[in-house]
Write a protein that holds these residues in place. Structure first.
Motif, PDB file in Angstrom:
ATOM      1  N   ILE A   1       0.838  -1.198   0.000  1.00 37.34           N
ATOM      2  CA  ILE A   1       0.000   0.000   0.000  1.00 37.34           C
ATOM      3  C   ILE A   1       0.876   1.252   0.000  1.00 37.34           C
ATOM      4  CG2 ILE A   1      -1.721   1.298   1.284  1.00 37.34           C
ATOM      5  CD1 ILE A   1      -2.907  -1.165   0.237  1.00 37.34           C
ATOM      6  N   THR A   2       1.787   1.342   0.985  1.00 35.35           N
ATOM      7  CA  THR A   2       2.536   2.596   1.118  1.00 35.35           C
ATOM      8  C   THR A   2       3.515   2.780  -0.036  1.00 35.35           C
ATOM      9  OG1 THR A   2       4.077   1.462   2.587  1.00 35.35           O
ATOM     10  CG2 THR A   2       2.344   2.732   3.608  1.00 35.35           C
ATOM     11  N   PHE A   3       4.216   1.714  -0.396  1.00 29.37           N
ATOM     12  CA  PHE A   3       5.185   1.824  -1.491  1.00 29.37           C
ATOM     13  C   PHE A   3       4.500   1.567  -2.831  1.00 29.37           C
ATOM     14  CE2 PHE A   3       8.687  -0.538  -3.872  1.00 29.37           C
ATOM     15  CZ  PHE A   3       9.225   0.619  -4.383  1.00 29.37           C
ATOM     16  N   GLY A   4       3.745   0.481  -2.888  1.00 25.46           N
ATOM     17  CA  GLY A   4       3.154   0.075  -4.154  1.00 25.46           C
ATOM     18  C   GLY A   4       2.128   1.079  -4.655  1.00 25.46           C
TER      19      GLY A   4
ATOM     20  N   GLY B   1      -1.347   2.062  12.834  1.00 23.72           N
ATOM     21  CA  GLY B   1      -1.984   2.996  11.915  1.00 23.72           C
ATOM     22  C   GLY B   1      -1.825   4.434  12.393  1.00 23.72           C
ATOM     23  N   ALA B   2      -1.995   4.646  13.709  1.00 24.26           N
ATOM     24  CA  ALA B   2      -1.859   6.000  14.251  1.00 24.26           C
ATOM     25  C   ALA B   2      -0.425   6.486  14.084  1.00 24.26           C
ATOM     26  CB  ALA B   2      -2.256   6.014  15.727  1.00 24.26           C
ATOM     27  N   VAL B   3       0.543   5.592  14.363  1.00 25.26           N
ATOM     28  CA  VAL B   3       1.942   5.982  14.164  1.00 25.26           C
ATOM     29  C   VAL B   3       2.163   6.346  12.698  1.00 25.26           C
ATOM     30  CG1 VAL B   3       4.321   5.161  14.214  1.00 25.26           C
ATOM     31  CG2 VAL B   3       2.770   4.621  16.091  1.00 25.26           C
ATOM     32  N   GLY B   4       1.581   5.528  11.797  1.00 24.96           N
ATOM     33  CA  GLY B   4       1.740   5.787  10.367  1.00 24.96           C
ATOM     34  C   GLY B   4       1.174   7.139   9.977  1.00 24.96           C
ATOM     35  N   ILE B   5      -0.009   7.460  10.487  1.00 22.31           N
ATOM     36  CA  ILE B   5      -0.618   8.751  10.144  1.00 22.31           C
ATOM     37  C   ILE B   5       0.257   9.887  10.645  1.00 22.31           C
ATOM     38  CG2 ILE B   5      -2.594  10.250  10.617  1.00 22.31           C
ATOM     39  CD1 ILE B   5      -4.336   7.730  10.539  1.00 22.31           C
ATOM     40  N   ALA B   6       0.792   9.704  11.844  1.00 22.97           N
ATOM     41  CA  ALA B   6       1.677  10.735  12.385  1.00 22.97           C
ATOM     42  C   ALA B   6       2.906  10.901  11.494  1.00 22.97           C
ATOM     43  CB  ALA B   6       2.105  10.363  13.804  1.00 22.97           C
ATOM     44  N   ILE B   7       3.475   9.779  11.053  1.00 28.07           N
ATOM     45  CA  ILE B   7       4.658   9.863  10.185  1.00 28.07           C
ATOM     46  C   ILE B   7       4.312  10.631   8.906  1.00 28.07           C
ATOM     47  CG2 ILE B   7       6.284   8.520   8.787  1.00 28.07           C
ATOM     48  CD1 ILE B   7       6.017   6.259  10.772  1.00 28.07           C
ATOM     49  N   GLU B   8       3.148  10.305   8.349  1.00 32.48           N
ATOM     50  CA  GLU B   8       2.766  10.934   7.091  1.00 32.48           C
ATOM     51  C   GLU B   8       2.576  12.443   7.273  1.00 32.48           C
ATOM     52  OE1 GLU B   8       0.694  12.144   3.521  1.00 32.48           O
ATOM     53  OE2 GLU B   8       0.075  12.487   5.586  1.00 32.48           O
TER      54      GLU B   8
ATOM     55  N   SER C   1     -15.820   3.291   0.601  1.00 36.79           N
ATOM     56  CA  SER C   1     -15.744   4.602  -0.029  1.00 36.79           C
ATOM     57  C   SER C   1     -14.340   5.159   0.139  1.00 36.79           C
ATOM     58  CB  SER C   1     -16.808   5.512   0.583  1.00 36.79           C
ATOM     59  OG  SER C   1     -16.232   6.522   1.339  1.00 36.79           O
ATOM     60  N   LEU C   2     -13.717   4.847   1.295  1.00 37.49           N
ATOM     61  CA  LEU C   2     -12.342   5.296   1.491  1.00 37.49           C
ATOM     62  C   LEU C   2     -11.431   4.685   0.429  1.00 37.49           C
ATOM     63  CD1 LEU C   2     -10.367   6.863   3.321  1.00 37.49           C
ATOM     64  CD2 LEU C   2     -10.010   4.744   4.574  1.00 37.49           C
ATOM     65  N   GLY C   3     -11.654   3.387   0.164  1.00 33.82           N
ATOM     66  CA  GLY C   3     -10.839   2.711  -0.848  1.00 33.82           C
ATOM     67  C   GLY C   3     -11.017   3.341  -2.210  1.00 33.82           C
TER      68      GLY C   3
ATOM     69  N   ASP D   1      -4.258  10.922   1.622  1.00 34.01           N
ATOM     70  CA  ASP D   1      -2.871  10.472   1.731  1.00 34.01           C
ATOM     71  C   ASP D   1      -2.600   9.921   3.120  1.00 34.01           C
ATOM     72  OD1 ASP D   1      -2.188  11.133  -0.822  1.00 34.01           O
ATOM     73  OD2 ASP D   1      -1.520  13.160  -0.303  1.00 34.01           O
ATOM     74  N   ALA D   2      -3.016  10.695   4.104  1.00 33.45           N
ATOM     75  CA  ALA D   2      -2.755  10.277   5.484  1.00 33.45           C
ATOM     76  C   ALA D   2      -3.455   8.962   5.782  1.00 33.45           C
ATOM     77  CB  ALA D   2      -3.208  11.367   6.457  1.00 33.45           C
ATOM     78  N   MET D   3      -4.717   8.851   5.319  1.00 36.26           N
ATOM     79  CA  MET D   3      -5.480   7.622   5.596  1.00 36.26           C
ATOM     80  C   MET D   3      -4.849   6.421   4.886  1.00 36.26           C
ATOM     81  SD  MET D   3      -7.984   7.886   7.588  1.00 36.26           S
ATOM     82  CE  MET D   3      -7.283   9.131   8.618  1.00 36.26           C
ATOM     83  N   THR D   4      -4.412   6.635   3.648  1.00 31.39           N
ATOM     84  CA  THR D   4      -3.799   5.521   2.914  1.00 31.39           C
ATOM     85  C   THR D   4      -2.539   5.058   3.625  1.00 31.39           C
ATOM     86  OG1 THR D   4      -4.549   6.653   0.931  1.00 31.39           O
ATOM     87  CG2 THR D   4      -3.105   4.772   0.622  1.00 31.39           C
ATOM     88  N   PHE D   5      -1.723   6.019   4.020  1.00 37.36           N
ATOM     89  CA  PHE D   5      -0.501   5.640   4.704  1.00 37.36           C
ATOM     90  C   PHE D   5      -0.830   4.962   6.028  1.00 37.36           C
ATOM     91  CE2 PHE D   5       3.549   6.064   6.802  1.00 37.36           C
ATOM     92  CZ  PHE D   5       4.417   5.817   5.765  1.00 37.36           C
TER      93      PHE D   5
END
Lengths: 563, 378
Positions: free
Chosen positions: A290-293, A344-351, A434-436, A460-464
């Motif tokens: 997801i994040t890279f691909g 997921g929360a960490v990921g959103i923060a990173i993004e 719908s998010l997808g 973007d944030a949600m996808t990451f």
């Protein structure tokens, strides 16, 4: 006499039946086995009683001999009791083996139970006043006779499990002395699986019997060949010398057949290991897909998101152990959503804090996220310490399931299923939510999506976050098969990128196929080249593969300018 | 890069090396001005790393190839030198075997593998240090550039390369000492003890001179017509190709030269540190080398040297005083430099007009939509 003859006939019929029909029956009987076997066992006990009870009473010397002080007499007594077919023979001899059997003054027997009271082993009645008793004497010869007799007697136990174990023991022990009892047991046996083991036990014992006819030996070889495992092969291999040519040829042929059979099973076992490794790779790489691909973000901290998932599992288990021990069996299931949310929360923060400033600069993203991975590793090391933490495995994930010649470990099986579930959920989330839909819209055409009113930065944030959350869930699975330490993620980061690049960037199915291919390839190379060399070969193969197909197995369709 | 900056860089490298040597040799131990031999070796180590950084900068700063596997070339050079030093031990090893290094005796080997032949001669080791990484880079680069593997894909396969080598060198069967690597060196070049102060000073001087030479070589490369095309390839590969150049050839030359420079750095590193083991192949090492360049200033050769020396000096300070904070600091540096300091420390200096060519232009910021019109799933 008539009864014996008819029994022999029945035995022959059944032997034939067992060889051809038994495997089918075993499968068909399946779930109903238990109730049937209980009824069957009851019949067998009754039958034995009527057939043998009379002679046993007419010549009660066997039991009486046990009370003798002469070891030879006792040994003959053991054999007589065992041969009597009396249903009480087994408890008597078992009591004798455990040293609980006593002889009374009138040479009748008394079995002492654990609470110190005595019972008559022949009738089961309690003996109120045993009088003077002395223990039945044992020496090594008697013990040996006792072991053999018990092994044979257990063949008649009403419990099919015990019979199976007894037959298996004789198979391994290969004692020709057990043959008469075995023959009789095969005549009695109605459980196809047990019957087959008994046949195999007889075959193994028969091959050691020097005066057995060639026909019997050939039949025995065929039986062992049908068994087809490593034990049977070893038994056949020892038989190679000093036999008639027909037997030698049959042995050679049977060994070859078993080798082929074993190779097939080991091939299947490798395929299973490969599937298992592939599912681990898929789990590790799914988030990255997801994040890279999909997003094109090189997240070198992906491995640390896996690690965070594993630590979340550890914390959840600790919390459950402290506050709700009843739920401990389900702790892993609870950890899955927790890990998803945390990672997921960490990921959103990173993004939000980092990656969004670096869109379109993949190499800079790579460096910054690598720095982040160092910080996260050291952060976890500072908080939890550098050592491995212990994450418990629930009961339902331990053990193994045997399937033919395969042994499927439960935790690997669970991980395979989990990988499938995660992958399916991910596909569904991208395709049906719908998010997808918005995610796909933004990655396909950001400006158009934005013009349609989609808040692209939020997407973007949600996808990451989704990709990171999936990594967290993978961490839960990895906590079961790997050490939960700050370095957990580093072992997977290169593999994950390999999987995504190999499968084709931007293609989830490609990631799945890539993961399984690499997993299976790795496991098939391992026996040939060794684990490390196999891995090197795979890495070099991927490097060369990327030269040929720079966009992976399944390149995304459409034309776009190289950045 | 101006002539002034180049002169300054070389003056700094050689001057500081000479200063350290003089302070080590000419002052008595214990005086305030004395520099310990340990510090001399440390400086030599930094300068070896600077060569690695220079190599990374040549390909990343000027050809746009982000290599995450350059430490592999560095380590290969180190192993070539290590093999030479192993053979110099001769009968002074633990097992005193005249023909075999200790670890081979330990592994019950009976004869020297063919690839160890000739390593008791220094020129062979030097040749191997140049040729082995050079040929590896040539083959790898030829395959990769020819099939136009670029950007992130290239970075990832370079990482796979160094990872594969890491795994390979960990194997005892490879004949390179396995996990322990090569160590316990005694002397080199016909009996010069590696432990003596004079040797350490000599090694530092050699490193400084070779670093300067490498600096001049790369400078000449990037200032030449070849260098201009290389920068064009970095900034717009497709456009350069359409203008009639063959980007893969330009990249391949830079790539091979870079691998050789890294390898010489590794060869100089080993005698000063006294050990080489497979850990040098770790992918993290290669990425660390990239961050030296990023911190110093990508696309400026002086910046690469500066970054390598500064970061490693910081590492020495940190790991001595606050070991657990080092990874925080390094990781923080990665993030801060990429986010706030895209041109590195050199980028902070006032810029001269004629230096503009050296600065890597930030690639035009492509939004994800423009970078790829991708479908999520097929």
């Amino acid at each position: 006499m008539r009864a014996v003859a008819s029994k022999a006939e029945r035995a022959v019929t059944k032997r034939v039946l067992a060889r051809f029909v038994a495997p089918l029956l075993a499968i068909a009987a399946g779930g109903r086995g238990r109730s049937r076997s209980r009824a069957r066992a009851a019949c067998a006990v009754l039958g034995l009683w009527f057939v043998f009870a009379q002679p046993a009473r007419a010549q009660p010397t066997g039991a009486e001999l046990l009370g003798s002080s002469n070891f030879a007499d006792i040994q003959r007594g053991v054999e007589a009791v065992a041969g009597s077919g009396d249903p009480h023979a087994l408890p008597i001899l078992a009591a004798m083996q455990e040293g609980r059997l006593y002889a009374r003054g009138d040479r009748s027997l008394a079995a002492k139970s654990s609470d110190g009271s005595y019972t008559d082993p022949l009738t089961g009645a309690a003996i109120a006043n045993p009088g003077a008793v002395k223990p039945v004497r044992l020496n090594n010869n008697v013990r040996r006779a006792l072991d053999a007799a018990l092994g044979a007697l257990r063949l008649f136990s009403p419990d099919p499990g015990t019979r199976q174990i007894a037959a298996e023991a004789i198979f391994k022990g290969r004692d020709p002395a057990a043959l008469p009892a075995l023959n009789r047991a095969i005549g009695e046996e109605k459980e196809p699986g047990v019957n087959r083991t008994m046949e195999q036990a007889r075959a193994s014992a028969l091959l050691l019997k020097n005066d057995a006819s060639d026909t019997d030996k050939l039949a025995a070889i065929a039986t062992l060949r049908d068994r087809g495992d490593i034990d049977a092969r070893a038994m056949l291999a020892t038989l190679a010398t000093g036999q008639p040519p027909a037997v030698t040829a049959a042995v050679a042929e049977a060994v070859n057949a078993i080798d082929l059979h074993l190779r097939l099973w080991s091939w299947l076992q490798n395929a299973y290991y490969g599937l298992s490794l592939g599912s681990v790779l898929l789990l590790a790489a799914a988030g990255l897909a997801i994040t890279f691909g999909v997003m094109g973000v090189i997240n070198m901290a992906h491995g640390e998101l896996l690690m965070i998932g594993a630590y979340a599992t550890y914390l959840v288990q600790n919390a459950i152990r402290a506050h709700a021990p009843l739920l401990s069996g389900a702790s892993l299931l609870i950890a899955v959503p927790v890990a998803f949310v945390v990672a997921g929360a960490v990921g959103i923060a990173i993004e939000r804090l980092m990656i969004r400033y670096l869109y379109g600069r993949p190499l800079e993203t790579l460096l910054a996220t690598f720095g982040l991975s160092l910080v996260l590793q050291q952060g976890v090391r500072s908080i939890f310490g550098p050592t491995n933490l212990s994450v418990t495995t629930p009961d339902w994930m331990s053990g193994a399931i045997g399937l033919g010649g395969l042994s499927l470990t439960a935790n690997r099986l669970c991980i395979i299923l989990f990988a499938i579930a995660v992958f399916a959920a991910l596909q569904a989330a991208l395709r049906y939510t719908s998010l997808g839909l918005r995610m796909r819209a933004v990655t396909q055409n950001r400006r158009m999506a934005s013009a349609m009113g989609i808040r692209t930065p939020w997407i973007d944030a949600m996808t990451f976050g989704l990709g990171s959350g999936v990594a967290g869930m993978a961490g839960v699975a990895l906590s079961q098969i790997d050490n939960v330490s700050p370095n957990l993620g580093q072992g997977y980061i290169i593999d994950s990128f390999m999987v995504v690049v190999f499968g084709g960037v931007g293609n989830l199915w490609g990631t799945a196929v890539g993961a399984l291919t690499l997993g299976v390839l790795n496991k098939f190379l391992e026996p040939v080249a060794g684990a490390v060399l196999g891995k090197i070969v795979v890495l070099i193969a991927i490097i060369l593969f990327i030269q040929r197909r720079p966009r992976g197995l399944f390149p995304t369709k459409g034309r776009f300018v190289e950045a | 890069m101006s002539r002034l900056a180049a002169t300054l860089t070389i003056a700094c490298v050689l001057g500081s090396a000479l200063l350290l040597i003089v302070l080590n040799q000419a002052t008595p131990p214990g005086s305030a001005a004395h520099v310990s031999t340990y510090a001399v070796s440390l400086a030599g180590k930094y300068l070896s790393y600077a060569m690695l950084a220079l190599a990374v900068d040549l390909v990343w700063g000027f050809a746009g190839i982000l290599s995450l596997g350059h430490a592999a070339f560095f380590a290969l050079g180190g192993y070539a030198m290590g093999m030479y030093l192993m053979r110099q031990i001769g009968t002074r090893g633990v097992y005193a075997n005249p023909d075999l290094p200790d670890f081979m005796v330990f592994l019950n080997w009976h004869e020297l593998p063919w690839y160890w032949w000739g390593f008791n001669w220094f020129p062979v080791a030097v040749l191997a240090a140049l040729l082995v990484p050079g040929i590896l880079a040539l083959v790898f680069g030829w395959l990769a550039f020819r099939s136009r593997v670029t950007g992130v894909y290239l970075s990832i396969i370079t990482q796979a390369l160094t990872y594969a080598l890491l795994l390979a060198f960990f194997r005892n069967d490879m004949g390179f000492g396995g996990n322990n690597g090569l160590t316990d060196f005694k002397d080199m070049l016909g009996g010069i003890s590696l432990q003596s102060d004079a040797t350490r000073c000599g090694l530092l001087l050699a490193t400084a001179i070779l670093l300067s030479a490498a600096f001049l070589l790369t400078r000449a490369m990037v200032l030449s017509r070849y260098g201009k095309v290389l920068v064009a390839v970095r900034d717009a590969e497709s456009r350069t190709r359409f203008l009639g150049y063959r980007p893969e050839r330009y990249k391949l030359v830079a790539w091979v030269v870079s691998a050789m420079i890294a390898s010489i750095g590794g060869a100089l590193y080993v005698p000063q540190v006294g050990i080489i083991n497979p850990g040098e192949f770790a992918p993290a090492n290669s990425i660390e080398a990239v961050i030296w360049v990023a911190i110093g200033g990508r696309g400026t050769l002086s910046g690469a040297i500066l970054g390598a020396v500064l970061v490693n000096f910081g590492k020495t300070l940190f790991t001595g005083a606050l070991p657990e904070l080092w990874l925080f600091a390094l990781g923080g540096l990665f993030i801060a430099v990429t986010l706030f300091l895209p041109n590195g420390i050199i980028g902070l200096l006032p810029r001269r007009k004629d230096a503009a060519v050296d600065e890597p232009e930030q690639p035009p910021v492509l939004t994800t939509s423009e970078a790829a019109a991708r479908e999520v799933t097929s």
